[in-house]
Design a protein around this motif. Structure first.
Motif, PDB file in Angstrom:
ATOM      1  N   LEU A  23       2.605   6.438  -1.993  1.00 14.22           N
ATOM      2  CA  LEU A  23       1.563   7.346  -1.498  1.00 14.22           C
ATOM      3  C   LEU A  23       0.176   6.758  -1.729  1.00 14.22           C
ATOM      4  O   LEU A  23      -0.705   6.868  -0.895  1.00 14.22           O
ATOM      5  N   TYR A  24      -0.017   6.144  -2.899  1.00 15.28           N
ATOM      6  CA  TYR A  24      -1.296   5.498  -3.205  1.00 15.28           C
ATOM      7  C   TYR A  24      -1.608   4.374  -2.219  1.00 15.28           C
ATOM      8  O   TYR A  24      -2.744   4.178  -1.824  1.00 15.28           O
ATOM      9  N   HIS A  29      -2.875   8.071   7.717  1.00 20.12           N
ATOM     10  CA  HIS A  29      -2.105   8.273   8.938  1.00 20.12           C
ATOM     11  C   HIS A  29      -0.611   8.117   8.676  1.00 20.12           C
ATOM     12  O   HIS A  29       0.208   8.785   9.297  1.00 20.12           O
ATOM     13  N   GLY A  30      -0.222   7.244   7.768  1.00 21.69           N
ATOM     14  CA  GLY A  30       1.184   7.045   7.447  1.00 21.69           C
ATOM     15  C   GLY A  30       1.695   8.003   6.391  1.00 21.69           C
ATOM     16  O   GLY A  30       2.893   8.062   6.113  1.00 21.69           O
ATOM     17  N   LEU A  31       0.793   8.768   5.806  1.00 19.72           N
ATOM     18  CA  LEU A  31       1.142   9.677   4.727  1.00 19.72           C
ATOM     19  C   LEU A  31       2.106  10.766   5.190  1.00 19.72           C
ATOM     20  O   LEU A  31       3.070  11.082   4.503  1.00 19.72           O
ATOM     21  N   ALA A  32       1.872  11.319   6.365  1.00 14.90           N
ATOM     22  CA  ALA A  32       2.719  12.401   6.873  1.00 14.90           C
ATOM     23  C   ALA A  32       4.160  11.937   7.018  1.00 14.90           C
ATOM     24  O   ALA A  32       5.094  12.667   6.663  1.00 14.90           O
ATOM     25  N   GLN A  33       4.362  10.730   7.520  1.00 13.29           N
ATOM     26  CA  GLN A  33       5.716  10.206   7.669  1.00 13.29           C
ATOM     27  C   GLN A  33       6.382  10.010   6.314  1.00 13.29           C
ATOM     28  O   GLN A  33       7.570  10.265   6.156  1.00 13.29           O
ATOM     29  N   LEU A  34       5.620   9.563   5.343  1.00 13.12           N
ATOM     30  CA  LEU A  34       6.170   9.293   4.019  1.00 13.12           C
ATOM     31  C   LEU A  34       6.607  10.579   3.325  1.00 13.12           C
ATOM     32  O   LEU A  34       7.663  10.629   2.706  1.00 13.12           O
ATOM     33  N   VAL A  35       5.822  11.648   3.428  1.00 13.86           N
ATOM     34  CA  VAL A  35       6.154  12.888   2.728  1.00 13.86           C
ATOM     35  C   VAL A  35       7.192  13.718   3.472  1.00 13.86           C
ATOM     36  O   VAL A  35       7.708  14.686   2.913  1.00 13.86           O
ATOM     37  N   GLU A  36       7.521  13.348   4.709  1.00 12.46           N
ATOM     38  CA  GLU A  36       8.569  14.067   5.433  1.00 12.46           C
ATOM     39  C   GLU A  36       9.925  13.939   4.752  1.00 12.46           C
ATOM     40  O   GLU A  36      10.797  14.785   4.934  1.00 12.46           O
ATOM     41  N   SER A  37      10.098  12.910   3.952  1.00 12.62           N
ATOM     42  CA  SER A  37      11.369  12.705   3.264  1.00 12.62           C
ATOM     43  C   SER A  37      11.542  13.645   2.069  1.00 12.62           C
ATOM     44  O   SER A  37      12.599  13.678   1.456  1.00 12.62           O
ATOM     45  N   MET A  59      -5.981  12.922  -0.300  1.00 11.79           N
ATOM     46  CA  MET A  59      -4.533  12.811  -0.173  1.00 11.79           C
ATOM     47  C   MET A  59      -3.895  14.193  -0.249  1.00 11.79           C
ATOM     48  O   MET A  59      -2.954  14.513   0.483  1.00 11.79           O
ATOM     49  N   SER A  60      -4.419  15.033  -1.130  1.00 12.29           N
ATOM     50  CA  SER A  60      -3.913  16.385  -1.283  1.00 12.29           C
ATOM     51  C   SER A  60      -4.034  17.165   0.021  1.00 12.29           C
ATOM     52  O   SER A  60      -3.096  17.861   0.430  1.00 12.29           O
ATOM     53  N   LEU A  61      -5.173  17.059   0.664  1.00 12.79           N
ATOM     54  CA  LEU A  61      -5.375  17.773   1.925  1.00 12.79           C
ATOM     55  C   LEU A  61      -4.449  17.254   3.014  1.00 12.79           C
ATOM     56  O   LEU A  61      -3.916  18.034   3.819  1.00 12.79           O
TER      57      LEU A  61
END
Length: 127
Positions: A23-24, A29-37, A59-61
Motif C-alpha cells: 500500500l505504501y 490509482h492502483g490502490l483501489a485494485q490492491l484493497v479489493e482483495s 491513502m485513508s481517503l
C-alpha cells in the motif's frame, strides 16, 4: 466489546505487513485494485487505521472511497461516517508545514518498556 472498539484500543494494523508495504509503494490509482482483495470490514478498519495518521490521510481517503458507508459506520461509528463523507468529496491539496513538508503522526505509546533498575546496582559514573 465490539470488534471496532478492539481495533481502536489496540491500534494495530488490520492487514499484514506485506500488504501494508504494498500500500505504501503503490500509487493512489492502483490502490483501489490492491484493497479489493480485502473484505469490506477489514478495508474499513484499514481506512480508519490510516486516517488516524496524518502522513497516511490521503491513502485513508482513497481506501474509504472503496468502502460502503455501512462498513465504515460499523467499524468507526461517527468517525467512520465522517470518513465516508470526506472520501466522497473533491480531493483537497495536502497541507504542508511552514518548512514545506507534510506533517507526520508519531506513536504515542512507548516503543519499549525498560525494567526498573535494582536498588543494589550502583552507577559507576556517579560513584
Amino acid at each position: 466489546m465490539s470488534l471496532s472498539r478492539v481495533s481502536f484500543d489496540d491500534d494495530a494494523c488490520p492487514v499484514g505487513d506485506d500488504l501494508l508495504g504494498n500500500l505504501y509503494r503503490t500509487s493512489e490509482h492502483g490502490l483501489a485494485q490492491l484493497v479489493e482483495s480485502v473484505s469490506g470490514d477489514v478495508r474499513a478498519m484499514l481506512a480508519l487505521f490510516c486516517y488516524r495518521r496524518a502522513h497516511l490521510h490521503s491513502m485513508s481517503l482513497a481506501i474509504a472511497a472503496t468502502c460502503s458507508e455501512q462498513d465504515l459506520r460499523e467499524q468507526g461509528g461517527v468517525v467512520g461516517t465522517t470518513l465516508y463523507a470526506l472520501s466522497r468529496e473533491a480531493p483537497q491539496p495536502e497541507r504542508e508545514t511552514q518548512s514545506g513538508r507534510r506533517s507526520i503522526t508519531l506513536s504515542t505509546k512507548p516503543l519499549r518498556t525498560l525494567p526498573p533498575l535494582a536498588d543494589d546496582e550502583v552507577d559507576p559514573i556517579s560513584a
